[in-house]
Design a protein around this motif. Structure first.
Motif, mmCIF file in Angstrom:
data_model
loop_
_atom_site.group_PDB
_atom_site.id
_atom_site.type_symbol
_atom_site.label_atom_id
_atom_site.label_comp_id
_atom_site.label_asym_id
_atom_site.label_seq_id
_atom_site.Cartn_x
_atom_site.Cartn_y
_atom_site.Cartn_z
ATOM 1 N N ASP A 1 68.526 -14.447 43.998
ATOM 2 C CA ASP A 1 68.674 -13.429 42.949
ATOM 3 C C ASP A 1 68.851 -14.071 41.574
ATOM 4 O O ASP A 1 69.942 -14.091 41.013
ATOM 5 N N SER A 2 67.768 -14.615 41.056
ATOM 6 C CA SER A 2 67.808 -15.227 39.723
ATOM 7 C C SER A 2 66.506 -14.915 39.006
ATOM 8 O O SER A 2 65.460 -14.751 39.630
ATOM 9 N N ILE A 3 66.603 -14.832 37.681
ATOM 10 C CA ILE A 3 65.455 -14.471 36.856
ATOM 11 C C ILE A 3 65.191 -15.605 35.867
ATOM 12 O O ILE A 3 66.081 -16.021 35.133
ATOM 13 N N ASP A 4 63.968 -16.125 35.860
ATOM 14 C CA ASP A 4 63.587 -17.171 34.915
ATOM 15 C C ASP A 4 62.615 -16.588 33.892
ATOM 16 O O ASP A 4 61.446 -16.341 34.192
ATOM 17 N N GLY A 5 63.133 -16.333 32.692
ATOM 18 C CA GLY A 5 62.305 -15.750 31.639
ATOM 19 C C GLY A 5 62.341 -14.237 31.687
ATOM 20 O O GLY A 5 63.000 -13.619 32.525
ATOM 21 N N ASP A 6 61.631 -13.628 30.770
ATOM 22 C CA ASP A 6 61.587 -12.170 30.695
ATOM 23 C C ASP A 6 60.941 -11.577 31.944
ATOM 24 O O ASP A 6 60.108 -12.201 32.604
ATOM 25 N N GLU A 7 61.326 -10.340 32.235
ATOM 26 C CA GLU A 7 60.624 -9.551 33.237
ATOM 27 C C GLU A 7 59.586 -8.688 32.521
ATOM 28 O O GLU A 7 59.797 -8.273 31.374
ATOM 29 N N VAL A 8 58.484 -8.419 33.218
ATOM 30 C CA VAL A 8 57.434 -7.597 32.610
ATOM 31 C C VAL A 8 56.909 -6.588 33.621
ATOM 32 O O VAL A 8 57.013 -6.781 34.839
ATOM 33 N N VAL A 9 56.352 -5.497 33.085
ATOM 34 C CA VAL A 9 55.671 -4.483 33.886
ATOM 35 C C VAL A 9 54.270 -4.282 33.303
ATOM 36 O O VAL A 9 53.943 -4.813 32.236
ATOM 37 N N PRO B 1 54.972 -12.956 43.467
ATOM 38 C CA PRO B 1 54.795 -14.409 43.437
ATOM 39 C C PRO B 1 54.969 -15.057 44.809
ATOM 40 O O PRO B 1 54.228 -15.982 45.162
ATOM 41 N N ALA B 2 55.922 -14.582 45.599
ATOM 42 C CA ALA B 2 56.102 -15.125 46.947
ATOM 43 C C ALA B 2 54.861 -14.892 47.791
ATOM 44 O O ALA B 2 54.428 -15.776 48.551
ATOM 45 N N ALA B 3 54.286 -13.705 47.680
ATOM 46 C CA ALA B 3 53.057 -13.413 48.417
ATOM 47 C C ALA B 3 51.938 -14.350 47.995
ATOM 48 O O ALA B 3 51.247 -14.943 48.837
ATOM 49 N N MET B 4 51.746 -14.497 46.679
ATOM 50 C CA MET B 4 50.679 -15.359 46.183
ATOM 51 C C MET B 4 50.887 -16.810 46.608
ATOM 52 O O MET B 4 49.953 -17.479 47.090
ATOM 53 N N GLY C 1 60.621 -12.390 36.055
ATOM 54 C CA GLY C 1 60.713 -13.690 35.403
ATOM 55 C C GLY C 1 59.352 -14.333 35.270
ATOM 56 O O GLY C 1 58.738 -14.743 36.262
ATOM 57 N N VAL C 2 58.854 -14.404 34.049
ATOM 58 C CA VAL C 2 57.489 -14.893 33.832
ATOM 59 C C VAL C 2 57.413 -16.414 33.712
ATOM 60 O O VAL C 2 56.326 -16.979 33.787
ATOM 61 N N THR C 3 58.553 -17.086 33.550
ATOM 62 C CA THR C 3 58.540 -18.534 33.379
ATOM 63 C C THR C 3 58.002 -19.222 34.628
ATOM 64 O O THR C 3 58.524 -19.032 35.733
ATOM 65 N N ASP C 4 56.943 -20.002 34.457
ATOM 66 C CA ASP C 4 56.317 -20.752 35.556
ATOM 67 C C ASP C 4 55.844 -19.850 36.696
ATOM 68 O O ASP C 4 55.707 -20.293 37.833
ATOM 69 N N ALA D 1 52.155 -14.320 36.615
ATOM 70 C CA ALA D 1 52.046 -14.112 35.174
ATOM 71 C C ALA D 1 50.829 -14.835 34.619
ATOM 72 O O ALA D 1 50.102 -14.301 33.768
ATOM 73 N N ALA D 2 50.573 -16.038 35.114
ATOM 74 C CA ALA D 2 49.404 -16.792 34.658
ATOM 75 C C ALA D 2 48.116 -16.090 35.070
ATOM 76 O O ALA D 2 47.161 -15.993 34.282
ATOM 77 N N ALA D 3 48.081 -15.595 36.299
ATOM 78 C CA ALA D 3 46.889 -14.873 36.759
ATOM 79 C C ALA D 3 46.693 -13.588 35.967
ATOM 80 O O ALA D 3 45.567 -13.261 35.563
ATOM 81 N N ALA D 4 47.781 -12.855 35.723
ATOM 82 C CA ALA D 4 47.678 -11.600 34.974
ATOM 83 C C ALA D 4 47.153 -11.848 33.569
ATOM 84 O O ALA D 4 46.327 -11.081 33.057
ATOM 85 N N ALA D 5 47.619 -12.927 32.946
ATOM 86 C CA ALA D 5 47.131 -13.258 31.609
ATOM 87 C C ALA D 5 45.642 -13.605 31.647
ATOM 88 O O ALA D 5 44.863 -13.162 30.792
ATOM 89 N N ALA D 6 45.249 -14.375 32.657
ATOM 90 C CA ALA D 6 43.845 -14.769 32.768
ATOM 91 C C ALA D 6 42.950 -13.560 33.038
ATOM 92 O O ALA D 6 41.804 -13.502 32.569
ATOM 93 N N PHE D 7 43.475 -12.583 33.779
ATOM 94 C CA PHE D 7 42.700 -11.381 34.101
ATOM 95 C C PHE D 7 42.802 -10.315 33.014
ATOM 96 O O PHE D 7 42.266 -9.212 33.164
ATOM 97 N N GLY D 8 43.478 -10.630 31.917
ATOM 98 C CA GLY D 8 43.559 -9.706 30.793
ATOM 99 C C GLY D 8 44.414 -8.486 31.052
ATOM 100 O O GLY D 8 44.147 -7.410 30.490
ATOM 101 N N MET D 9 45.437 -8.619 31.877
ATOM 102 C CA MET D 9 46.305 -7.489 32.213
ATOM 103 C C MET D 9 47.411 -7.357 31.164
ATOM 104 O O MET D 9 48.251 -8.244 31.042
ATOM 105 N N PRO D 10 47.449 -6.259 30.407
ATOM 106 C CA PRO D 10 48.532 -6.079 29.432
ATOM 107 C C PRO D 10 49.891 -6.045 30.136
ATOM 108 O O PRO D 10 50.022 -5.497 31.234
ATOM 109 N N MET D 11 50.882 -6.649 29.488
ATOM 110 C CA MET D 11 52.228 -6.686 30.043
ATOM 111 C C MET D 11 53.222 -6.186 29.004
ATOM 112 O O MET D 11 53.067 -6.458 27.821
ATOM 113 N N VAL D 12 54.249 -5.460 29.458
ATOM 114 C CA VAL D 12 55.310 -4.958 28.595
ATOM 115 C C VAL D 12 56.633 -5.532 29.091
ATOM 116 O O VAL D 12 56.950 -5.419 30.287
ATOM 117 N N GLU D 13 57.394 -6.140 28.198
ATOM 118 C CA GLU D 13 58.699 -6.705 28.587
ATOM 119 C C GLU D 13 59.643 -5.606 29.028
ATOM 120 O O GLU D 13 59.799 -4.583 28.360
#
Length: 440
Positions: free
Chosen positions: A182-190, A413-416, A60-63, A67-79
Protein backbone atom coordinates in the motif's frame (compact mmCIF):
# COMPACT_ATOMS: atom_id res chain seq x y z
CA UNK A 1 -6.95 -28.46 -35.16
CA UNK A 2 -4.84 -25.30 -35.08
CA UNK A 3 -1.31 -25.46 -33.73
CA UNK A 4 0.68 -22.33 -32.79
CA UNK A 5 3.78 -21.54 -30.80
CA UNK A 6 1.92 -20.12 -27.77
CA UNK A 7 -1.71 -19.88 -26.71
CA UNK A 8 -2.63 -17.07 -24.34
CA UNK A 9 -5.79 -17.57 -22.30
CA UNK A 10 -7.44 -14.27 -21.44
CA UNK A 11 -7.43 -10.94 -23.31
CA UNK A 12 -7.02 -8.68 -20.31
CA UNK A 13 -3.98 -6.45 -19.95
CA UNK A 14 -1.83 -9.34 -18.72
CA UNK A 15 -2.70 -11.68 -21.56
CA UNK A 16 -2.48 -9.00 -24.23
CA UNK A 17 0.90 -7.86 -22.91
CA UNK A 18 2.27 -11.40 -23.09
CA UNK A 19 0.77 -12.01 -26.53
CA UNK A 20 2.01 -8.72 -27.95
CA UNK A 21 5.59 -9.35 -26.80
CA UNK A 22 5.55 -12.93 -28.06
CA UNK A 23 4.15 -11.91 -31.44
CA UNK A 24 6.68 -9.09 -31.63
CA UNK A 25 9.39 -11.72 -31.13
CA UNK A 26 8.11 -13.63 -34.17
CA UNK A 27 5.94 -16.25 -32.50
CA UNK A 28 2.61 -17.46 -33.80
CA UNK A 29 0.16 -16.63 -31.02
CA UNK A 30 -3.56 -17.08 -30.47
CA UNK A 31 -5.40 -15.30 -27.64
CA UNK A 32 -8.53 -17.10 -26.40
CA UNK A 33 -11.00 -14.83 -24.59
CA UNK A 34 -14.28 -15.89 -22.96
CA UNK A 35 -15.87 -12.44 -23.14
CA UNK A 36 -17.17 -10.67 -26.23
CA UNK A 37 -14.59 -7.91 -25.80
CA UNK A 38 -10.95 -7.43 -24.85
CA UNK A 39 -9.84 -5.81 -21.60
CA UNK A 40 -11.06 -8.22 -18.93
CA UNK A 41 -11.46 -6.20 -15.74
CA UNK A 42 -10.51 -3.03 -17.60
CA UNK A 43 -13.94 -2.13 -18.92
CA UNK A 44 -15.24 1.29 -19.95
CA UNK A 45 -18.96 2.02 -20.16
CA UNK A 46 -19.59 4.30 -23.15
CA UNK A 47 -23.36 4.67 -22.94
CA UNK A 48 -22.68 8.31 -21.97
CA UNK A 49 -19.45 9.92 -20.82
CA UNK A 50 -16.68 7.32 -20.61
CA UNK A 51 -17.04 5.60 -17.23
CA UNK A 52 -14.59 2.95 -16.05
CA UNK A 53 -16.55 0.12 -14.48
CA UNK A 54 -13.36 -1.78 -13.70
CA UNK A 55 -9.88 -0.40 -13.19
CA UNK A 56 -9.84 3.41 -12.93
CA UNK A 57 -6.56 4.65 -11.53
CA UNK A 58 -2.87 4.37 -12.07
CA UNK A 59 -1.85 4.39 -8.42
CA UNK A 60 1.40 6.29 -8.88
CA UNK A 61 2.80 7.21 -12.27
CA UNK A 62 6.48 7.19 -11.26
CA UNK A 63 8.28 4.40 -13.15
CA UNK A 64 4.92 2.89 -14.12
CA UNK A 65 4.94 0.93 -17.39
CA UNK A 66 1.19 1.55 -17.70
CA UNK A 67 1.74 5.31 -17.50
CA UNK A 68 4.44 5.03 -20.16
CA UNK A 69 2.17 2.96 -22.40
CA UNK A 70 -0.76 5.35 -21.88
CA UNK A 71 1.43 8.29 -22.85
CA UNK A 72 2.68 6.48 -25.94
CA UNK A 73 -0.89 5.59 -26.93
CA UNK A 74 -1.99 9.21 -26.53
CA UNK A 75 -4.37 8.55 -23.64
CA UNK A 76 -5.28 11.79 -21.81
CA UNK A 77 -4.73 11.58 -18.06
CA UNK A 78 -6.16 13.68 -15.21
CA UNK A 79 -4.39 13.84 -11.83
CA UNK A 80 -6.56 12.43 -9.06
CA UNK A 81 -4.35 11.47 -6.13
CA UNK A 82 -6.70 9.99 -3.59
CA UNK A 83 -7.46 6.53 -4.96
CA UNK A 84 -5.02 4.88 -2.58
CA UNK A 85 -7.27 5.91 0.35
CA UNK A 86 -4.79 8.48 1.60
CA UNK A 87 -5.82 10.41 4.74
CA UNK A 88 -4.56 13.69 3.25
CA UNK A 89 -2.16 14.70 0.40
CA UNK A 90 -5.08 16.25 -1.50
CA UNK A 91 -8.11 18.24 -0.22
CA UNK A 92 -10.51 15.89 1.59
CA UNK A 93 -13.69 17.09 3.31
CA UNK A 94 -14.06 15.11 6.55
CA UNK A 95 -17.39 15.01 8.36
CA UNK A 96 -17.59 13.92 11.98
CA UNK A 97 -20.04 11.36 13.41
CA UNK A 98 -22.51 14.22 13.95
CA UNK A 99 -22.54 15.00 10.21
CA UNK A 100 -20.74 18.35 10.63
CA UNK A 101 -17.62 19.06 8.58
CA UNK A 102 -14.40 19.02 10.57
CA UNK A 103 -12.36 22.18 10.71
CA UNK A 104 -9.10 22.19 8.77
CA UNK A 105 -7.21 21.92 12.06
CA UNK A 106 -9.25 18.92 13.21
CA UNK A 107 -8.84 17.21 9.83
CA UNK A 108 -5.07 17.71 9.97
CA UNK A 109 -4.96 16.29 13.50
CA UNK A 110 -6.91 13.22 12.39
CA UNK A 111 -4.63 12.65 9.40
CA UNK A 112 -1.61 12.98 11.69
CA UNK A 113 -3.08 10.26 13.91
CA UNK A 114 -3.40 7.96 10.92
CA UNK A 115 0.23 8.59 9.95
CA UNK A 116 1.34 7.91 13.54
CA UNK A 117 -0.43 4.55 13.60
CA UNK A 118 0.93 3.65 10.17
CA UNK A 119 4.48 4.27 11.41
CA UNK A 120 3.85 1.91 14.32
CA UNK A 121 2.08 -0.59 12.09
CA UNK A 122 5.17 -1.40 10.05
CA UNK A 123 6.92 -2.90 13.07
CA UNK A 124 3.78 -4.63 14.34
CA UNK A 125 3.23 -6.36 11.00
CA UNK A 126 6.86 -7.45 10.85
CA UNK A 127 6.45 -9.07 14.27
CA UNK A 128 3.04 -10.62 13.58
CA UNK A 129 2.15 -14.31 13.69
CA UNK A 130 1.58 -16.18 10.39
CA UNK A 131 -2.18 -16.41 10.95
CA UNK A 132 -2.62 -12.80 12.08
CA UNK A 133 -5.27 -10.67 10.42
CA UNK A 134 -5.03 -7.02 9.47
CA UNK A 135 -7.45 -6.39 12.35
CA UNK A 136 -4.99 -8.01 14.78
CA UNK A 137 -2.07 -5.86 13.73
CA UNK A 138 -3.99 -2.59 13.49
CA UNK A 139 -5.52 -3.12 16.94
CA UNK A 140 -2.05 -3.78 18.33
CA UNK A 141 -0.71 -0.62 16.71
CA UNK A 142 -3.61 1.42 18.09
CA UNK A 143 -3.10 0.01 21.60
CA UNK A 144 0.47 1.30 21.62
CA UNK A 145 -0.72 4.90 21.22
CA UNK A 146 -2.46 5.21 24.59
CA UNK A 147 -5.26 7.38 23.17
CA UNK A 148 -8.76 7.78 24.57
CA UNK A 149 -11.62 5.66 23.20
CA UNK A 150 -13.04 8.32 20.87
CA UNK A 151 -9.73 9.18 19.23
CA UNK A 152 -8.87 5.50 18.87
CA UNK A 153 -12.23 4.65 17.32
CA UNK A 154 -11.95 7.29 14.61
CA UNK A 155 -8.63 5.84 13.42
CA UNK A 156 -9.90 2.28 13.81
CA UNK A 157 -12.78 3.10 11.45
CA UNK A 158 -10.37 4.59 8.97
CA UNK A 159 -8.26 1.42 8.98
CA UNK A 160 -11.37 -0.71 8.49
CA UNK A 161 -12.42 1.40 5.53
CA UNK A 162 -8.91 1.31 4.07
CA UNK A 163 -8.96 -2.49 4.15
CA UNK A 164 -12.31 -2.43 2.34
CA UNK A 165 -11.44 0.20 -0.27
CA UNK A 166 -7.99 -1.18 -1.04
CA UNK A 167 -8.88 -4.88 -1.10
CA UNK A 168 -12.66 -5.14 -0.95
CA UNK A 169 -12.63 -7.28 2.17
CA UNK A 170 -13.52 -6.92 5.84
CA UNK A 171 -10.48 -6.20 8.01
CA UNK A 172 -10.79 -9.47 9.97
CA UNK A 173 -10.47 -11.52 6.76
CA UNK A 174 -7.39 -9.81 5.28
CA UNK A 175 -3.95 -11.19 6.11
CA UNK A 176 -1.71 -9.01 8.27
CA UNK A 177 0.58 -8.52 5.27
CA UNK A 178 -2.34 -7.88 2.93
CA UNK A 179 -1.58 -4.16 2.60
CA UNK A 180 2.22 -4.38 2.51
CA UNK A 181 2.11 -3.00 -1.04
CA UNK A 182 0.00 0.00 0.00
CA UNK A 183 2.29 2.74 -1.27
CA UNK A 184 1.99 5.36 -3.98
CA UNK A 185 4.95 6.57 -6.06
CA UNK A 186 4.07 9.84 -7.78
CA UNK A 187 0.69 11.26 -8.64
CA UNK A 188 -2.33 9.08 -9.29
CA UNK A 189 -4.19 9.60 -12.55
CA UNK A 190 -7.49 8.64 -14.16
CA UNK A 191 -8.58 8.54 -17.79
CA UNK A 192 -11.33 10.89 -19.02
CA UNK A 193 -11.55 9.03 -22.34
CA UNK A 194 -11.57 5.60 -20.70
CA UNK A 195 -9.01 3.07 -19.51
CA UNK A 196 -10.09 0.55 -22.15
CA UNK A 197 -8.05 2.39 -24.76
CA UNK A 198 -5.04 0.59 -23.25
CA UNK A 199 -6.17 -3.01 -23.92
CA UNK A 200 -7.68 -1.99 -27.25
CA UNK A 201 -4.31 -0.66 -28.41
CA UNK A 202 -2.43 -3.65 -26.97
CA UNK A 203 -4.73 -5.98 -28.94
CA UNK A 204 -4.05 -4.33 -32.30
CA UNK A 205 -2.64 -6.82 -34.79
CA UNK A 206 -3.12 -9.83 -32.50
CA UNK A 207 -5.18 -12.94 -33.30
CA UNK A 208 -7.79 -12.64 -30.55
CA UNK A 209 -10.66 -15.14 -30.55
CA UNK A 210 -13.60 -13.70 -28.59
CA UNK A 211 -16.36 -15.83 -27.04
CA UNK A 212 -13.83 -18.65 -26.67
CA UNK A 213 -14.19 -19.80 -23.06
CA UNK A 214 -11.49 -22.32 -22.21
CA UNK A 215 -12.75 -25.38 -20.33
CA UNK A 216 -9.70 -27.66 -20.23
CA UNK A 217 -5.92 -27.41 -20.46
CA UNK A 218 -3.92 -30.62 -20.96
CA UNK A 219 -0.11 -30.47 -20.82
CA UNK A 220 0.74 -34.19 -21.04
CA UNK A 221 2.09 -33.88 -24.58
CA UNK A 222 2.65 -30.21 -25.30
CA UNK A 223 -0.36 -27.97 -24.74
CA UNK A 224 -3.89 -28.97 -25.73
CA UNK A 225 -6.70 -26.52 -24.93
CA UNK A 226 -10.42 -27.23 -25.24
CA UNK A 227 -13.12 -24.65 -25.94
CA UNK A 228 -16.72 -24.82 -27.17
CA UNK A 229 -15.35 -23.91 -30.60
CA UNK A 230 -12.91 -26.81 -30.76
CA UNK A 231 -9.42 -27.64 -29.59
CA UNK A 232 -6.15 -25.80 -30.06
CA UNK A 233 -2.59 -27.03 -29.53
CA UNK A 234 0.64 -25.20 -28.85
CA UNK A 235 4.16 -25.59 -27.58
CA UNK A 236 3.42 -23.34 -24.59
CA UNK A 237 0.56 -21.52 -22.89
CA UNK A 238 0.13 -18.41 -20.77
CA UNK A 239 -3.00 -18.53 -18.61
CA UNK A 240 -4.17 -15.16 -17.28
CA UNK A 241 -7.69 -15.89 -16.01
CA UNK A 242 -8.49 -14.37 -12.59
CA UNK A 243 -8.07 -16.22 -9.32
CA UNK A 244 -11.86 -16.52 -9.07
CA UNK A 245 -12.00 -18.52 -12.29
CA UNK A 246 -9.03 -20.70 -11.33
CA UNK A 247 -10.64 -21.50 -7.98
CA UNK A 248 -14.08 -22.15 -9.49
CA UNK A 249 -12.96 -25.25 -11.37
CA UNK A 250 -14.30 -23.84 -14.64
CA UNK A 251 -10.95 -24.74 -16.24
CA UNK A 252 -9.83 -28.36 -15.82
CA UNK A 253 -6.06 -28.81 -15.65
CA UNK A 254 -4.59 -32.18 -16.64
CA UNK A 255 -2.48 -33.07 -14.71
CA UNK A 256 -3.72 -30.88 -11.83
CA UNK A 257 -1.70 -27.79 -10.93
CA UNK A 258 1.45 -28.68 -8.94
CA UNK A 259 1.41 -28.15 -5.17
CA UNK A 260 3.42 -24.93 -5.26
CA UNK A 261 0.85 -23.28 -7.52
CA UNK A 262 -2.22 -24.92 -5.99
CA UNK A 263 -1.23 -24.13 -2.40
CA UNK A 264 -0.65 -20.48 -3.23
CA UNK A 265 -3.97 -20.35 -5.06
CA UNK A 266 -5.78 -21.80 -2.04
CA UNK A 267 -4.68 -18.81 0.07
CA UNK A 268 -5.83 -16.15 -2.40
CA UNK A 269 -9.48 -15.27 -2.93
CA UNK A 270 -11.47 -12.82 -5.01
CA UNK A 271 -13.00 -9.84 -3.22
CA UNK A 272 -16.37 -8.11 -3.24
CA UNK A 273 -15.85 -4.59 -4.56
CA UNK A 274 -18.42 -2.61 -6.53
CA UNK A 275 -18.72 0.95 -7.81
CA UNK A 276 -21.73 3.25 -7.75
CA UNK A 277 -21.50 6.34 -9.98
CA UNK A 278 -24.04 9.10 -9.35
CA UNK A 279 -24.40 11.97 -11.83
CA UNK A 280 -26.31 14.96 -10.48
CA UNK A 281 -27.99 17.95 -12.17
CA UNK A 282 -25.77 20.31 -10.14
CA UNK A 283 -23.03 20.21 -7.54
CA UNK A 284 -24.18 20.37 -3.90
CA UNK A 285 -20.82 19.59 -2.28
CA UNK A 286 -17.89 21.92 -1.69
CA UNK A 287 -15.69 23.04 -4.57
CA UNK A 288 -12.04 22.06 -4.58
CA UNK A 289 -12.25 18.76 -2.71
CA UNK A 290 -11.11 15.45 -4.11
CA UNK A 291 -13.13 13.35 -1.68
CA UNK A 292 -15.87 13.52 0.95
CA UNK A 293 -15.60 11.20 3.95
CA UNK A 294 -17.87 10.74 6.92
CA UNK A 295 -16.78 9.26 10.23
CA UNK A 296 -18.81 7.32 12.77
CA UNK A 297 -21.29 4.44 12.67
CA UNK A 298 -23.39 6.00 9.89
CA UNK A 299 -20.42 5.39 7.59
CA UNK A 300 -20.51 1.63 8.01
CA UNK A 301 -21.37 1.14 4.32
CA UNK A 302 -21.19 4.56 2.66
CA UNK A 303 -18.32 6.61 4.03
CA UNK A 304 -16.39 7.98 1.04
CA UNK A 305 -17.38 9.80 -2.13
CA UNK A 306 -14.99 10.92 -4.89
CA UNK A 307 -15.65 13.99 -7.01
CA UNK A 308 -15.22 13.02 -10.67
CA UNK A 309 -16.63 16.26 -12.05
CA UNK A 310 -13.27 17.25 -13.54
CA UNK A 311 -13.30 14.28 -15.92
CA UNK A 312 -16.22 15.43 -18.08
CA UNK A 313 -17.56 18.62 -16.53
CA UNK A 314 -20.62 16.78 -15.20
CA UNK A 315 -21.27 16.83 -11.42
CA UNK A 316 -20.48 13.23 -10.54
CA UNK A 317 -19.70 11.34 -7.33
CA UNK A 318 -18.24 7.86 -7.16
CA UNK A 319 -18.64 5.70 -4.08
CA UNK A 320 -17.53 2.13 -3.45
CA UNK A 321 -19.48 -0.75 -1.97
CA UNK A 322 -16.63 -2.81 -0.58
CA UNK A 323 -16.53 -6.00 1.44
CA UNK A 324 -19.64 -6.29 3.63
CA UNK A 325 -21.36 -3.42 1.80
CA UNK A 326 -20.85 -5.10 -1.58
CA UNK A 327 -22.33 -8.32 -0.28
CA UNK A 328 -25.11 -6.40 1.42
CA UNK A 329 -26.31 -4.69 -1.76
CA UNK A 330 -25.89 -7.76 -3.95
CA UNK A 331 -29.60 -8.49 -4.22
CA UNK A 332 -30.83 -4.90 -3.95
CA UNK A 333 -32.33 -3.00 -6.87
CA UNK A 334 -30.57 0.04 -8.28
CA UNK A 335 -33.28 2.20 -6.75
CA UNK A 336 -32.73 0.71 -3.29
CA UNK A 337 -28.97 1.09 -3.48
CA UNK A 338 -29.16 4.69 -4.69
CA UNK A 339 -31.60 5.63 -1.93
CA UNK A 340 -29.27 4.07 0.64
CA UNK A 341 -26.39 6.20 -0.65
CA UNK A 342 -28.49 9.37 -0.82
CA UNK A 343 -29.67 8.92 2.77
CA UNK A 344 -26.08 9.32 3.93
CA UNK A 345 -25.39 12.26 1.64
CA UNK A 346 -28.48 14.00 3.04
CA UNK A 347 -27.04 13.66 6.54
CA UNK A 348 -24.17 15.85 5.37
CA UNK A 349 -25.81 18.19 2.84
CA UNK A 350 -29.51 18.21 3.67
CA UNK A 351 -32.09 19.19 1.06
CA UNK A 352 -29.39 20.29 -1.40
CA UNK A 353 -29.03 16.64 -2.43
CA UNK A 354 -31.06 16.14 -5.60
CA UNK A 355 -32.03 12.89 -7.26
CA UNK A 356 -29.27 11.75 -9.62
CA UNK A 357 -29.89 12.04 -13.34
CA UNK A 358 -27.62 9.10 -14.11
CA UNK A 359 -26.53 5.97 -12.23
CA UNK A 360 -24.02 3.26 -13.09
CA UNK A 361 -23.56 0.32 -10.72
CA UNK A 362 -21.14 -2.58 -11.20
CA UNK A 363 -21.61 -6.26 -10.40
CA UNK A 364 -18.17 -7.88 -10.56
CA UNK A 365 -18.84 -10.41 -7.81
CA UNK A 366 -21.44 -12.13 -10.00
CA UNK A 367 -19.40 -11.89 -13.21
CA UNK A 368 -18.78 -15.50 -14.38
CA UNK A 369 -15.44 -14.58 -15.94
CA UNK A 370 -13.96 -13.04 -12.78
CA UNK A 371 -16.11 -13.82 -9.67
CA UNK A 372 -14.92 -10.56 -8.12
CA UNK A 373 -12.83 -7.49 -8.82
CA UNK A 374 -9.35 -8.66 -7.77
CA UNK A 375 -7.60 -11.05 -5.41
CA UNK A 376 -6.64 -10.57 -1.77
CA UNK A 377 -4.50 -12.48 0.74
CA UNK A 378 -6.51 -14.60 3.18
CA UNK A 379 -5.33 -15.42 6.71
CA UNK A 380 -2.18 -17.51 6.59
CA UNK A 381 -1.14 -16.12 3.22
CA UNK A 382 2.23 -14.47 2.67
CA UNK A 383 3.39 -12.10 -0.03
CA UNK A 384 5.37 -14.99 -1.54
CA UNK A 385 2.07 -16.60 -2.60
CA UNK A 386 1.79 -14.17 -5.51
CA UNK A 387 5.09 -15.25 -7.04
CA UNK A 388 4.54 -18.91 -6.11
CA UNK A 389 1.28 -18.92 -8.05
CA UNK A 390 3.29 -17.91 -11.13
CA UNK A 391 5.89 -20.69 -10.79
CA UNK A 392 6.43 -22.15 -14.31
CA UNK A 393 4.86 -25.58 -14.79
CA UNK A 394 6.75 -28.23 -16.74
CA UNK A 395 8.50 -25.43 -18.63
CA UNK A 396 5.47 -24.95 -20.89
CA UNK A 397 2.58 -23.60 -18.77
CA UNK A 398 2.73 -20.15 -17.20
CA UNK A 399 0.18 -18.42 -14.95
CA UNK A 400 0.02 -14.63 -15.07
CA UNK A 401 -2.29 -11.81 -14.01
CA UNK A 402 -2.53 -9.22 -11.25
CA UNK A 403 -2.62 -11.88 -8.50
CA UNK A 404 0.73 -13.33 -9.60
CA UNK A 405 2.78 -10.16 -9.06
CA UNK A 406 4.19 -9.55 -5.58
CA UNK A 407 5.25 -5.91 -5.55
CA UNK A 408 1.92 -4.28 -6.42
CA UNK A 409 -0.82 -6.89 -6.88
CA UNK A 410 -4.43 -6.02 -7.68
CA UNK A 411 -3.37 -3.34 -10.19
CA UNK A 412 -3.09 -2.91 -13.94
CA UNK A 413 0.71 -2.45 -13.69
CA UNK A 414 0.85 -5.83 -11.92
CA UNK A 415 -1.12 -7.39 -14.76
CA UNK A 416 1.14 -5.83 -17.40
CA UNK A 417 4.36 -6.76 -15.60
CA UNK A 418 3.22 -10.33 -15.03
CA UNK A 419 2.41 -10.68 -18.73
CA UNK A 420 5.86 -9.33 -19.56
CA UNK A 421 7.48 -11.86 -17.20
CA UNK A 422 5.49 -14.72 -18.72
CA UNK A 423 6.57 -13.73 -22.24
CA UNK A 424 10.21 -13.67 -21.16
CA UNK A 425 9.85 -17.12 -19.61
CA UNK A 426 8.31 -18.52 -22.79
CA UNK A 427 11.06 -17.01 -24.93
CA UNK A 428 13.84 -17.87 -22.49
CA UNK A 429 15.39 -14.42 -22.74
CA UNK A 430 14.98 -10.84 -21.63
CA UNK A 431 12.65 -8.60 -23.60
CA UNK A 432 12.35 -4.85 -22.99
CA UNK A 433 8.85 -4.08 -21.74
CA UNK A 434 8.98 -0.94 -23.89
CA UNK A 435 8.36 -3.20 -26.88
CA UNK A 436 4.69 -3.12 -25.83
CA UNK A 437 4.36 0.45 -27.06
CA UNK A 438 7.33 0.72 -29.40
CA UNK A 439 5.11 0.81 -32.48
CA UNK A 440 2.50 3.20 -31.06
Amino acid sequence: MEHVDTIVVGAGVSGLSAARLLADAGQRVIVLEARDRVGGRVHTDRTGAATDRGASWIHGVTDSPVAAAAAAFGMPMVEFTVGGYQPDSRPIAYYGPDGVRLSDEAARAFAADVHTVDATLRDVIAESAPEASYRDVTDAALARQGWDAERTQRVREYLEHRSEEQYGVWIDDLAAHGLDDDSIDGDEVVFPEGYDVLPTRLAEGLDVRLDHAVTAIDRRDGIRIRTAHGEFTADAAVVTVPVGVLRSGAVEFTPPLPAVNADALSRLEMNAFEKVFLRFPERFWDEGVYAIRQQGPEGRWWHSWYDLTALHGEPTLLTFAAGPAARGIRDGSDEEVVESVLAQLRRLFGDRVAQPVGVIRTDWQDDPWSHGSYAYMTLGSTTADHDDLATPIDGILHLAGEATWTDDPATVPAAMLSGHRAAERVLGRDVPIERLWAHA
